[in-house]
Design a protein around this motif. Structure first.
Motif, PDB file in Angstrom:
ATOM      1  N   GLY A 101       0.802  -1.212   0.000  1.00 19.99           N
ATOM      2  CA  GLY A 101       0.000   0.000   0.000  1.00 19.99           C
ATOM      3  C   GLY A 101       0.832   1.258   0.000  1.00 19.99           C
ATOM      4  N   ASP A 102       0.158   2.346   0.259  1.00 23.52           N
ATOM      5  CA  ASP A 102       0.771   3.670   0.270  1.00 23.52           C
ATOM      6  C   ASP A 102       1.144   4.029   1.706  1.00 23.52           C
ATOM      7  N   PHE A 103       2.119   3.308   2.256  1.00 22.92           N
ATOM      8  CA  PHE A 103       2.558   3.555   3.625  1.00 22.92           C
ATOM      9  C   PHE A 103       4.055   3.293   3.717  1.00 22.92           C
ATOM     10  N   PRO A 104       4.723   3.915   4.677  1.00 25.61           N
ATOM     11  CA  PRO A 104       6.168   3.709   4.834  1.00 25.61           C
ATOM     12  C   PRO A 104       6.483   2.234   5.078  1.00 25.61           C
ATOM     13  N   GLY A 105       7.475   1.713   4.363  1.00 25.39           N
ATOM     14  CA  GLY A 105       7.889   0.326   4.548  1.00 25.39           C
ATOM     15  C   GLY A 105       7.164  -0.672   3.665  1.00 25.39           C
ATOM     16  N   SER A 106       6.250  -0.208   2.817  1.00 26.52           N
ATOM     17  CA  SER A 106       5.520  -1.110   1.935  1.00 26.52           C
ATOM     18  C   SER A 106       6.451  -1.664   0.866  1.00 26.52           C
ATOM     19  N   PRO A 107       6.291  -2.941   0.526  1.00 30.09           N
ATOM     20  CA  PRO A 107       5.387  -3.942   1.069  1.00 30.09           C
ATOM     21  C   PRO A 107       5.966  -4.577   2.331  1.00 30.09           C
ATOM     22  N   VAL A 108       5.070  -5.237   3.080  1.00 28.65           N
ATOM     23  CA  VAL A 108       5.484  -5.881   4.322  1.00 28.65           C
ATOM     24  C   VAL A 108       4.628  -7.124   4.548  1.00 28.65           C
ATOM     25  N   ASP A 109       5.211  -8.116   5.190  1.00 32.70           N
ATOM     26  CA  ASP A 109       4.452  -9.290   5.616  1.00 32.70           C
ATOM     27  C   ASP A 109       4.115  -9.103   7.089  1.00 32.70           C
ATOM     28  N   LEU A 110       2.836  -9.242   7.408  1.00 30.12           N
ATOM     29  CA  LEU A 110       2.365  -9.090   8.787  1.00 30.12           C
ATOM     30  C   LEU A 110       1.782 -10.402   9.280  1.00 30.12           C
ATOM     31  N   ARG A 111       1.858 -10.592  10.589  1.00 27.00           N
ATOM     32  CA  ARG A 111       1.228 -11.763  11.217  1.00 27.00           C
ATOM     33  C   ARG A 111       0.017 -11.279  12.000  1.00 27.00           C
ATOM     34  N   TYR A 112      -1.102 -11.919  11.761  1.00 29.60           N
ATOM     35  CA  TYR A 112      -2.378 -11.623  12.414  1.00 29.60           C
ATOM     36  C   TYR A 112      -2.660 -12.767  13.378  1.00 29.60           C
ATOM     37  N   PHE A 113      -2.685 -12.466  14.673  1.00 32.00           N
ATOM     38  CA  PHE A 113      -2.956 -13.473  15.701  1.00 32.00           C
ATOM     39  C   PHE A 113      -4.418 -13.338  16.124  1.00 32.00           C
ATOM     40  N   PHE A 114      -5.240 -14.293  15.742  1.00 32.47           N
ATOM     41  CA  PHE A 114      -6.669 -14.279  16.046  1.00 32.47           C
ATOM     42  C   PHE A 114      -6.982 -15.209  17.202  1.00 32.47           C
ATOM     43  N   VAL A 115      -7.799 -14.742  18.150  1.00 33.58           N
ATOM     44  CA  VAL A 115      -8.396 -15.600  19.171  1.00 33.58           C
ATOM     45  C   VAL A 115      -9.887 -15.586  18.886  1.00 33.58           C
ATOM     46  N   LEU A 116     -10.419 -16.761  18.603  1.00 31.29           N
ATOM     47  CA  LEU A 116     -11.839 -16.869  18.290  1.00 31.29           C
ATOM     48  C   LEU A 116     -12.621 -17.294  19.517  1.00 31.29           C
ATOM     49  N   GLU A 117     -13.821 -16.767  19.614  1.00 30.18           N
ATOM     50  CA  GLU A 117     -14.767 -17.138  20.670  1.00 30.18           C
ATOM     51  C   GLU A 117     -16.053 -17.507  19.936  1.00 30.18           C
ATOM     52  N   GLY A 118     -16.300 -18.804  19.827  1.00 30.88           N
ATOM     53  CA  GLY A 118     -17.411 -19.248  18.989  1.00 30.88           C
ATOM     54  C   GLY A 118     -17.085 -18.900  17.548  1.00 30.88           C
ATOM     55  N   GLU A 119     -17.981 -18.162  16.911  1.00 30.99           N
ATOM     56  CA  GLU A 119     -17.760 -17.767  15.521  1.00 30.99           C
ATOM     57  C   GLU A 119     -17.408 -16.296  15.381  1.00 30.99           C
ATOM     58  N   LYS A 120     -16.853 -15.710  16.442  1.00 35.46           N
ATOM     59  CA  LYS A 120     -16.469 -14.295  16.433  1.00 35.46           C
ATOM     60  C   LYS A 120     -15.006 -14.153  16.857  1.00 35.46           C
ATOM     61  N   ILE A 121     -14.424 -13.033  16.485  1.00 36.12           N
ATOM     62  CA  ILE A 121     -13.057 -12.708  16.903  1.00 36.12           C
ATOM     63  C   ILE A 121     -13.109 -12.021  18.256  1.00 36.12           C
ATOM     64  N   ALA A 122     -12.465 -12.609  19.256  1.00 31.37           N
ATOM     65  CA  ALA A 122     -12.410 -12.021  20.595  1.00 31.37           C
ATOM     66  C   ALA A 122     -11.166 -11.164  20.761  1.00 31.37           C
ATOM     67  N   ALA A 123     -10.108 -11.498  20.021  1.00 31.83           N
ATOM     68  CA  ALA A 123      -8.865 -10.734  20.095  1.00 31.83           C
ATOM     69  C   ALA A 123      -8.121 -10.868  18.781  1.00 31.83           C
TER      70      ALA A 123
END
Length: 109
Positions: free
Chosen positions: A82-104
């Motif tokens: 994208g149009d941001f400093p440091g682009s491109p970048v690989d990011l890690r998304y840490f999801f905690v699910l609660e049922g069928e929703k994202i809690a964190a």
């Protein structure tokens, strides 16, 4: 390379791509917490402001390419361009699910 994501996480990335704030918020529990760029956003109201700010500040495209587990968290690695400093970048998304929703969600380089 397409990666098969759990339904809720796939919906999160689809809503993010479409810049559909309402759909994105529906992926989260009422009291969800997001950590990104050293900041913490608690609750759907704060998450709405975080996402609106990030989307307006820097146009970007995110493409998940890897998925794994770390304890109770689902870890998705995605390529962000994208149009941001440091682009491109690989990011890690840490999801905690609660049922069928994202809690964190924590996003880190």
């Amino acid at each position: 390379m397409a990666v098969e994501l759990p339904k809720t996480i796939a919906e999160y990335f689809a809503a993010d791509r479409a810049q559909a704030a309402g759909a994105l918020l529906q992926c989260f529990t009422e009291n969800a917490v997001v950590r990104d760029e050293g900041n913490t956003y608690a609750g759907r109201g704060a998450i709405r402001q975080w996402k609106a700010g990030a989307s307006q500040k820097y146009p970007y495209i995110v493409e998940p390419f890897s998925i794994g587990r770390e304890g109770d968290r689902t870890v998705v690695t995605a390529h962000l361009v994208g149009d941001f400093p440091g682009s491109p970048v690989d990011l890690r998304y840490f999801f905690v699910l609660e049922g069928e929703k994202i809690a964190a969600l924590e996003i880190v380089p």
